[in-house]
Every structure is written in C-alpha cells, then in structure tokens.
Enzyme design. Structure first.
Site, PDB file in Angstrom:
ATOM      1  N   HIS A  24       1.118  -1.059   0.395  1.00  0.00           N
ATOM      2  CA  HIS A  24       0.460   0.422  -0.208  1.00  0.00           C
ATOM      3  C   HIS A  24       0.851   1.216   0.201  1.00  0.00           C
ATOM      4  O   HIS A  24       1.980   0.930   0.967  1.00  0.00           O
ATOM      5  CB  HIS A  24      -0.413  -0.314   1.047  1.00  0.00           C
ATOM      6  N   CYS A  32      -2.209   2.958   9.091  1.00  0.00           N
ATOM      7  CA  CYS A  32      -3.701   2.414   8.836  1.00  0.00           C
ATOM      8  C   CYS A  32      -4.409   2.270   9.575  1.00  0.00           C
ATOM      9  O   CYS A  32      -5.391   2.052   9.094  1.00  0.00           O
ATOM     10  CB  CYS A  32      -2.827   0.386   8.607  1.00  0.00           C
TER      11      CYS A  32
HETATM   12  N1  ARG Z   1      -3.889  -7.237   6.011  1.00  0.00           N
HETATM   13  C1  ARG Z   1      -4.158  -5.756   5.669  1.00  0.00           C
HETATM   14  C2  ARG Z   1      -4.117  -5.631   3.939  1.00  0.00           C
HETATM   15  O1  ARG Z   1      -3.219  -6.250   3.876  1.00  0.00           O
HETATM   16  C3  ARG Z   1      -3.403  -4.631   6.840  1.00  0.00           C
HETATM   17  C4  ARG Z   1      -3.945  -3.186   6.283  1.00  0.00           C
HETATM   18  C5  ARG Z   1      -2.889  -1.912   6.086  1.00  0.00           C
HETATM   19  N2  ARG Z   1      -3.698  -1.131   5.933  1.00  0.00           N
HETATM   20  C6  ARG Z   1      -2.868  -0.307   5.079  1.00  0.00           C
HETATM   21  N3  ARG Z   1      -3.229   1.122   4.577  1.00  0.00           N
HETATM   22  N4  ARG Z   1      -1.045  -0.568   4.990  1.00  0.00           N
HETATM   23  O2  ARG Z   1      -5.064  -5.394   3.447  1.00  0.00           O
END
Ligand code: ARG
Length: 704
Positions: A168, A264
């Site tokens: 991300h 996050c």
């Molecule tokens: N386990 C979640 C995923 O893989 C973690 C999300 C983390 N969020 C972020 N904005 N980076 O989607």
C-alpha cells in the site's frame, strides 16, 4: 484556527490475523495477541485524541482487518471514494464503511465492479492540498486514478509500487506538513521516483533506510508538526527534529503482524478542498488490437506482461478465440499508463509485437519537424526490423528502407507520399518525422503456433544427439544456399579472422568460387590473415598446415599488409599475380563486392579498409540491400552491425563458438534467425560437404 481535524478509527475487538494477503501476514496466522493489540490500539487512540477528534466505526465480526480504517475510502471535502478491495477477504468491510460515510452525510462515489482501489491506504493527499499521490501495482488498479481525479477534482500523480512488502502506498510514503515527504525510495519504480523528485524539492525529501521502512516508520500519522509512528531510528528522529517535527513513538507490533501500523489504523475524514486546485489526470489510455495465434504463440501473455512490466495496466475488452487449431484469434486490450512518456514506451514495444493502436477514431500518424540536421524531434518513433506502415491522409503507407533504430521521414513527391527509414545523422533540418505511436503498425507474418522464437544448435557441447542436430541445420542451410543461388538470389557473408585461424579459409573461398556468395563484409583482419595465408602459408604467424608457429612469423601479417599497400589495393595485388588464392582472390576474380570496416585496433590498415566508419556503415548497408540470407561467421562486431541494418524477413545464420554471441545475434525476436554454436572452420567444411552432396544428387537428376 480552522475546523478541527477528525480521524476515523475502529477498535480491534475482532482483530486477528486470519488469512494471508500480504507478506507480513505470512507465518503470523493467529499469532497476534488480542489483549496486547487492544492495549497498543488504546495508546494510539489516546495520543491521537490529543491531536484531533477521533470518530469510531463499529467493529464487525468476520472482517478482522476492519481496524485498518485507512482502507475505508478516500475523503476530500464532502466527497468520498469508497474502497473496492482487491482481496475477497476484505470486501466484506465495504458495506459497513459505506454506511458510516452515508450516515455522516458524505457523497459516496463507487468505482465500477472489478476496479480495485483501497482508499487512503493507496492515495495520500499532499498536506498542502495541492495534489493527490496515488499508488498502484498491488492493491489499487491504475485505471481507478482517472476516477479519483474526476470525482474529487484534483490532480492525481500515479506512483508505481514495486516491493510487495510495501503493497500500500501508505506503508512507504507519508506526505508531511509544509511540503515535506517521508518515504522509502526503493519501494517505487524509476519513473515514480523521478516524478517524486520533480514535485518535492530535495531539501524536503526525507528518504528513510530499509530498517526504518520495515519498522513502518513511513506509516505515520502527521498532524501539524507532530508525527506519530510505531518506531524510528535515532538517525531518522534526528533528521525529522532538524526540520522541526516532533516524533511520538508508540509500539504497534501486534498490527505489524497484519502488515499495518499507525497510519493504517486511521483515516483522516476532514480534508479541506483547496479552491484553486483542479483535476488533471496524467493517466492515459489507448486501445490496441492483437491478431494471430495469440494463445499458442504466447503473444497475449507477452503483451500483457510487457504492459505491466512497463508500468502500465490493462483491461481485456474482448477476446475472440480462434476455434480451430489453424484459426487465428483477435483481442482488444485497453492499455493504461500513468503518463504520456510511459504510454509511449509501452506502445512502441506493443507495436513491435504486431499490435495496432486503435485510436479513438483511426487517425493519422503525427509528424514533427526535425529541429536541425542530424537531430530528430524528441518524441520520434524508433523503427524496428519489421515492415512498418504509417497512416497518412487516411492511407497506410509502407515505410521504405526498413531497418531498426532509425526515424521515419515522410515526404511529398510527385508520385504521392513516401515514407522511409532514416538514420538520425541523415536527417535534414525540416524533415517531417513521425512522432508518438498513433497511426503506426508493423506488419508481421502471422506468428507460427510454435512460440520458440529462435533455434539454436549446439555442436561442440557433449552429447551425440546434438551433433546430428547440427548436421541437420547444415543440411538445411546448404539446401537453402543452393536454392538461392539457382534462383539468382543474394547471400551476404560477414566473416571474422577466426574463419582463417580455424582453417575455414579454403571453404569460404570455395563458396565464393562456386557462386554462393554475392557480397562479403568484414574488417581489416580477415583480409590481412587471408592474404598472409595465401602469400606465406601462415595465419598470424602460425603455419596452417603444421599448426606450429613459424620463426619470425609474427611479422608475416605486417608483410602482407605492406605488400598490398605497395600495390595500392587488394584487387591490384591480385591482378599483378601477387595474391594467387584465398577468399579475397576469389572475390576479385568473381567480381564479388566486399567492404572492410576499420577499427581502432587495425594494423596497417590495408588500403581497402574503410576507416571512415560512417562511410563503412553505408557501404555495408548498400551491400546487404536485397539479401535473402546473411551468413554471420564468427565476427561479433561486424555481425551485430549488420544485424542492426537488416530488416525482418532476411534469413540470418549466426555461427560462433561462443553461445553468448549466437544468442545475442539470433535473439532479435525474429523467426528467421538460426544460431549454430560450433567451430566455424568445422561448420564451413560440413557445409561444403553437404553442398557437394546436394550438387551431385542434383546434377545426377538433371543428367537423367
Ligand atoms: N492486513 C491488511 C491488508 O493486507 C493490512 C492493511 C494495512 N493498511 C494500510 N493502509 N496499509 O489489507
């Protein structure tokens, strides 16, 4: 002071690592402690409540990642673009977030089905509100970016993520107050890094090291001059302090197990709109058409891979699968790229694969004027070896003098429009040159169903079977040579001095004498060694019959050079009876044109060696015109030079003892090249044997 900042969070009542959708989750299934997670989350909540107003959305059973509210959507002003999760594991969160946004009175925009976008996890506003940074590559599709630009009326800068640990954008990129940027450059491709550097001045870029990156230092919440994060190295803390930021560290290790941290776990739901900022999407799309044995030959896969590797994304609009083994398929694919440059780079490779760019409506190619002699317009289309056509005034015009690495010049003649390939140095000021990729197509023979582009045969390698295979190729080549000769065709040979050292001289002489060669290309050395051998029986001082060095033999080649220099040319030395045999003797006798291109290491040189390389290149080009086959015999330099000038459709046979050379030469993506890894002397002697066998069979048949 302006309106208070609001942040959305979701308490970790149902948080757990339940599945694996990013590398952090691997090996962590059910390994996080809910108590510790709750404690860490509470601390973060407590810190943030001091900096902003925190809203809460109710956690839901069965969607453990809902704590990561950054992925709820992307807010700007009163508008929100709802997330469409890439993984089905998280899609269940969508209705809950949607309901929350609607309750709060936001206007909710929803992307088309199958167009993933993961909200503020992948889209971060510049903290001055000047533009939106949007990531793609893992979770969000590039095609979603134009929607963001349109709905939120803001400029979108697309960044391509390359490292799956930073899947991300917010895991490796954090815009800070006052135009600062905290980020981890290796997570992005080169183009994206350039874009970042163009927008953020060096003094404002705070690049973190990998250690900080993997501790999620970039996954930070920034409110004014305060930055909240999991952990930072002393060095990073110091650097941030130096530019006036205060760091608050709060452990979030339980959430790291799911691939998330401070940022996050939050979503900023108040993002003021800058009145003077408006949409501008640099993202471009084009539709291409592919035709042929798309599946069998692997073209579709290659085309789609190429789009992704080039930094774009695609959508297959339709695919008509040929039903029978022999029927061809066709496909239309929408290609999207983050910018014009990236699009052009991808498109030129697709065109090389035989794709046709379908402009919205078919439109002419674009022409620009060469700014000065020898210089093309910046965006000029670089030609390939494949026959090319350009659309001018609604007509497809075939490009003349096809070769690779040139530009296409269009000119108006009394007989209508013509187009030709021109080397950069041959461009005249004011020439009209094709730019971009619209209105250009390469005409490819339908690719064979067999995806293997080139054949290679190893001879010297161990194994009996490969010997038989080389014999088979030689048989084919002999057959082809024979056919070309009988049809009055043209075979061009490029040869290096190894031909002489390996005892191939007499065989090549034989080929020339028997009319199998119509032009010979080489350098100074092959001629010198050939003449040395014919005059003194040595090659670089080695007795060719006995295989031993001759006393004082190292001077022989200079004597050969000197002799030819005295007579003024090879031809004259032949006419005067000084050279009485060998490759060049045969050329002179049979009136076979040859060109010797000079190089920095040449001794002499021979008077025939052309030391003006531009002239040598055009001599070569002239001699290969109309060739049916080019035999490249152990001369990497001259053969590559020749390969660069040769259009597709000319059969190339590359013989070299070094497999790397053979691969390099035959790997032009052209079906017509054959590589043979073997000793060139041996190859030539086999070839002669085959030819004489063919000839006797043939003559026997004719006599009867
Ligand atoms: N386990 C979640 C995923 O893989 C973690 C999300 C983390 N969020 C972020 N904005 N980076 O989607």
């Amino acid at each position: 002071m302006s309106a208070p900042i609001r942040i959305l969070m979701c308490s970790p009542d149902h948080y757990d690592v339940d599945y694996v959708i990013n590398p952090w989750m691997e090996g962590n299934i059910h390994k996080s402690s809910r108590d510790r997670a709750a404690e860490q989350w509470d601390k973060l909540h407590f810190i943030l409540k001091d900096l902003a107003a925190v809203d809460l959305v109710k956690p839901q059973l069965g969607v453990p990642d809902m704590v990561f509210t950054a992925n709820a959507g992307l807010v700007l002003g009163n508008n929100v673009v709802l997330s469409r999760f890439y993984h089905k594991e998280r899609q269940g969160e969508e209705p809950f977030f949607k309901a929350w946004f609607e309750q709060q009175g936001y206007t909710v925009f929803e992307l088309p089905k199958d167009l993933p976008f993961e909200g503020a996890g992948d889209a971060l506003l510049d903290r001055e509100g000047r533009w939106l940074w949007a990531g793609y590559g893992f979770r969000s599709e590039l095609d979603s970016h134009p929607y963001l630009a349109k709905w939120l009326d803001i400029e979108v800068l697309s960044l391509r993520l390359m490292d799956d640990r930073f899947y991300h954008l917010d895991t490796c990129f954090c815009p800070l107050a006052d135009g600062y940027l905290l980020y981890y450059p290796p997570a992005f491709d080169a183009y994206s890094n350039r874009l970042i550097e163009m927008r953020v001045p060096e003094a404002k870029r705070i690049a973190v090291a990998e250690t900080d990156a993997v501790n999620f230092a970039c996954n930070a919440v920034n409110v004014d001059r305060t930055i909240v994060m999991n952990q930072a190295s002393d060095d990073l803390k110091q650097r941030l302090a130096n530019v006036g930021f205060e760091i608050i560290e709060t452990p979030l290790t339980e959430f790291l197990k799911a691939g998330g941290a401070a940022k996050c776990l939050t979503l900023r739901v108040t993002e003021p709109v800058q009145a003077e900022v408006h949409a501008a999407a640099t993202v471009e799309s084009r539709v291409i058409q592919l035709q042929g044995h798309l599946l069998d030959s692997g073209i579709v896969n290659r085309a789609l891979d190429l789009i992704i590797e080039g930094g774009g994304s695609f959508q297959v609009l339709n695919f008509n699968l040929g039903e029978q083994r022999q029927s061809t398929s066709s496909a239309e694919v929408k290609v999207t790229a983050p910018s014009r440059d990236v699009m052009e780079a991808i498109m030129s490779q697709l065109i090389e694969m035989g794709a046709v760019a379908l402009p919205q409506e078919v439109s002419d190619c674009t022409l620009e004027i060469a700014p000065k002699a020898g210089v093309a317009p910046d965006d000029f289309y670089v030609t390939t070896i494949y026959p090319t056509e350009i659309l001018v005034k609604n007509q497809w015009v075939r490009v003349q003098n096809q070769r690779m690495d040139g530009a296409i010049v269009v000119s108006e003649t009394p007989n209508g429009l013509t187009a030709r390939c021109s080397l950069l140095r041959d461009l005249a000021e004011g020439d009209r040159v094709v730019v971009g990729t619209i209105g250009i197509r390469t005409v490819r023979k339908p690719e064979s169903r067999n995806p293997q582009p080139t054949q290679e045969f190893s001879f010297m390698g161990a194994g009996v079977s490969s010997e038989r295979r080389v014999e088979l190729v030689v048989e084919q080549i002999a057959w082809e040579l024979r056919k070309i000769r009988d049809q009055g065709g043209k075979v061009v040979v490029t040869a290096g001095p190894v031909v002489i050292h390996t005892g191939g001289g007499e065989h090549l002489s034989h080929l020339i004498r028997e009319g199998y060669v119509q032009a010979l290309l080489g350098g100074n050395a092959i001629a010198v060694h050939d003449i040395e051998q014919s005059m003194m029986g040595t090659s670089l001082g080695m007795d060719m019959k006995r295989g031993v060095s001759v006393r004082g033999g190292h001077r022989h080649h200079l004597k050969a050079i000197n002799t030819v220099r005295r007579y003024g040319s090879i031809a004259e030395a032949v006419h005067q009876g000084v050279i009485t045999g060998g490759i060049f003797y045969e050329c002179v006798q049979k009136n076979i044109p040859f060109s010797l291109a000079g190089s920095i290491r040449d001794d002499g040189p021979l008077p025939d060696t052309q030391m003006d390389l531009i002239q040598a290149q055009s001599d070569y080009a002239r001699l290969i015109e109309g060739a049916d086959m080019i035999l490249m015999l152990s001369s990497m330099l001259h053969s590559i030079g020749v390969g660069n000038m040769t259009p597709a459709g000319v059969k190339m046979v590359c013989v070299d003892i070094n497999p790397a050379v053979v691969t390099k030469l035959s790997d032009r993506g052209s079906v017509e090249s054959v590589g043979v890894v073997t000793d060139v002397g041996l190859f030539l002697s086999l070839l002669i044997q085959q030819l004489s066998r063919l000839t006797s069979r043939y003559e026997a048949a004719v006599v009867r």
